[in-house]
Design an enzyme around this catalytic site. Structure first.
Site, PDB file in Angstrom:
ATOM      1  N   LYS A 140     -24.607   7.404  -1.267  1.00  0.00           N
ATOM      2  CA  LYS A 140     -24.782   6.104  -1.268  1.00  0.00           C
ATOM      3  C   LYS A 140     -25.206   5.656  -2.648  1.00  0.00           C
ATOM      4  CE  LYS A 140     -25.074   2.463   1.826  1.00  0.00           C
ATOM      5  NZ  LYS A 140     -24.280   2.889   3.317  1.00  0.00           N
ATOM      6  N   GLY A 196     -27.984 -10.769  12.198  1.00  0.00           N
ATOM      7  CA  GLY A 196     -27.126 -10.320  10.970  1.00  0.00           C
ATOM      8  C   GLY A 196     -25.807 -11.073  11.261  1.00  0.00           C
ATOM      9  N   GLY A 244     -23.349 -11.069   8.562  1.00  0.00           N
ATOM     10  CA  GLY A 244     -22.407 -10.527   7.597  1.00  0.00           C
ATOM     11  C   GLY A 244     -21.123 -10.128   8.272  1.00  0.00           C
ATOM     12  N   ASN A 245     -20.664  -9.233   7.215  1.00  0.00           N
ATOM     13  CA  ASN A 245     -19.208  -8.442   7.704  1.00  0.00           C
ATOM     14  C   ASN A 245     -19.438  -7.880   9.161  1.00  0.00           C
ATOM     15  OD1 ASN A 245     -17.782  -5.437   7.759  1.00  0.00           O
ATOM     16  ND2 ASN A 245     -16.454  -7.302   7.238  1.00  0.00           N
ATOM     17  N   GLY A 290     -22.216  -8.160  11.849  1.00  0.00           N
ATOM     18  CA  GLY A 290     -22.447  -8.837  12.800  1.00  0.00           C
ATOM     19  C   GLY A 290     -21.548 -10.024  13.320  1.00  0.00           C
TER      20      GLY A 290
HETATM   21  N1  GLU Z   1     -21.057   0.995   3.693  1.00  0.00           N
HETATM   22  C1  GLU Z   1     -20.689   1.551   4.940  1.00  0.00           C
HETATM   23  C2  GLU Z   1     -21.692   2.200   5.805  1.00  0.00           C
HETATM   24  O1  GLU Z   1     -22.784   2.226   5.753  1.00  0.00           O
HETATM   25  C3  GLU Z   1     -19.351   2.131   4.914  1.00  0.00           C
HETATM   26  C4  GLU Z   1     -19.193   3.278   4.055  1.00  0.00           C
HETATM   27  C5  GLU Z   1     -17.975   3.756   3.669  1.00  0.00           C
HETATM   28  O2  GLU Z   1     -16.981   3.378   4.190  1.00  0.00           O
HETATM   29  O3  GLU Z   1     -17.763   5.021   2.724  1.00  0.00           O
HETATM   30  O4  GLU Z   1     -21.359   3.160   6.693  1.00  0.00           O
END
Ligand code: GLU
Length: 420
Positions: free
Chosen positions: A109, A223, A225-226, A228
């Site tokens: 991350k 939430g 956003g994308n 929710g």
């Molecule tokens: N940010 C998203 C998650 O937390 C997607 C991560 C990704 O597609 O690599 O799962």
């Protein structure tokens, strides 16, 4: 960390659950030790020329938690509360998420500590490009593959792909997922996380013998956003009655059910739900404790804590966000008999379609939206069944069951790789 009242930090929450899963599995200490420590922590400082001519230095992170099962995968988050503890937790959850679904990926991350609302588009582009330059040797089609997360989207992914292509000379669409469609993105990626929330929610309802076609099933989504917004829209399509939605501007409640398509359009036009008149205004605290069948916390970590856990009335919690329940609240929710579809399962639709995007980039062949969702569906349904089976087999909550499924898989990988 997002909230300020006393609670376990996101990484401490991860550790508490990992330790519990290791106990149930009687996991050898070496696996627990390996999984408790990220493989690599990158912290970068990013000097950026601001619009007023001054230079501001931002801090960026990219934590590689595990590469045992494949290249590390995970999004990049922009928020003013981003810190190392949070990014470490989010990276570890990616390892679990990919392993629960069975994707050939490890977990990572990234994040930059900034408030995107206080920056111009040009400033955001410059900080994004600076971040890419600093991490150019970490990112790679077969090493570490970022994606969007909170406050980042196709726009930032396009900047990263472009900067990376410039630096390396060539075009490498598979180095990042969640790209705009015209730049090698995948159809279905926009709704993918919400699709997984809806799908795992439907599986949970079925296991509990609740049929939205035969009875009213009410739902509150925290939430918008994308994750929710798509989750609410797709659950509404499945016949659930969405009585409350909310974002950082507060909650909106209508006992007769909200019109999600209308709320969706409202947010597209106004950027937030502020001023939305489709429901009565309530606080987010009230939203979380509504008397509903399904609660989907899809905003941020640690919004259900020891303080409000006793007031939660939902029968099912489907975690669209990463880490919305702090670990110290687990016991209270379990005691109440709430069926939890944990984050690493409920929101795995995003990374699953990211995987399909990466495959398409590698083939150079692109699927229709219908094909993408048809491929993602069994991957997520099988993951649900695997976790549900472990939940029954070990007589342990779904969350610990998800950790068990993932930890078993990754520790087997470590064992097969041999001596170190
Ligand atoms: N940010 C998203 C998650 O937390 C997607 C991560 C990704 O597609 O690599 O799962």
């Amino acid at each position: 960390m997002a909230n300020t009242s006393q609670k376990l930090s996101p990484f401490a929450s991860f550790m508490a659950r990992l330790t519990k899963a290791a106990e149930v599995l009687k996991l050898e200490q070496r696996y627990l030790d390996i999984l408790s420590n990220p493989e690599k922590i990158n912290i970068v400082s990013l000097p950026v020329k601001m619009d007023d001519g001054s230079v501001k230095v931002f801090e960026g992170y990219r934590v590689i938690h595990s590469t045992v099962m494949g290249p590390s995968k995970g999004g990049i988050r922009y928020a003013d509360f981003v810190d190392l503890d949070e990014v470490k937790a989010l990276a570890a959850w990616m390892t679990l998420k990919c392993a629960v679904v069975g994707l050939p990926y490890g977990g990572a991350k990234g994040g930059i500590t900034l408030n995107p609302k206080k920056m111009s588009e040009g400033e955001l582009e410059r900080v994004t490009r600076a971040y890419t330059r600093s991490l150019k040797d970490i990112f790679g089609v077969d090493t570490d593959i970022p994606a969007p997360d909170m406050n980042t989207s196709g726009r930032e992914m396009a900047w990263i792909a472009h900067e990376y292509a410039r630096l390396k000379g060539g075009n490498f669409p598979g180095v990042i997922t969640g790209k705009p469609l015209d730049l090698g993105g995948s159809k279905g990626r926009a709704q993918a996380t919400g699709f997984g929330v809806m799908l795992t929610c439907m599986h949970a309802l079925k296991k509990l013998g609740i049929d939205p076609k035969k009875q009213t099933v009410t739902c509150a989504v925290h939430g918008f956003g994308n994750v929710g917004s798509w989750a609410a829209k797709l659950m509404e399509e499945q016949g659930l009655k969405i009585v409350a939605i909310g974002d950082h501007t507060g909650g909106y409640y209508n006992e007769n059910g909200l019109n999600i398509a209308e709320a969706f359009d409202y947010v597209t036009a106004n950027k937030s739900l502020e001023g939305y008149k489709g429901g009565k205004s309530i606080s987010n605290g009230e939203l979380l404790t509504l008397n509903v069948d399904v609660l989907s916390p899809s905003a941020i970590e640690n919004c259900i804590t020891l303080e409000n856990a006793k007031d939660i009335k939902a029968k099912i919690i489907v975690e669209g966000a990463n880490g919305p329940v702090a670990a110290e609240a687990d016991a209270v929710l379990n005691e109440k008999g709430i069926f939890i579809v944990p984050d690493v399962l409920a929101n795995a639709g995003g990374v699953t379609v990211s995987y399909l995007e990466w495959c398409q980039n590698r083939f150079g062949y692109y699927y229709s939206e219908e094909e993408v969702l048809k491929m993602a569906e069994p991957m997520l349904s099988n993951a649900f069944e695997r976790v549900y089976d472990a939940h029954k087999k070990h007589n342990t909550p779904m969350r610990i069951a998800a950790y068990i499924v993932a930890v078993e898989r990754v520790s087997k990988g470590i064992q097969m790789q041999g001596e170190y």
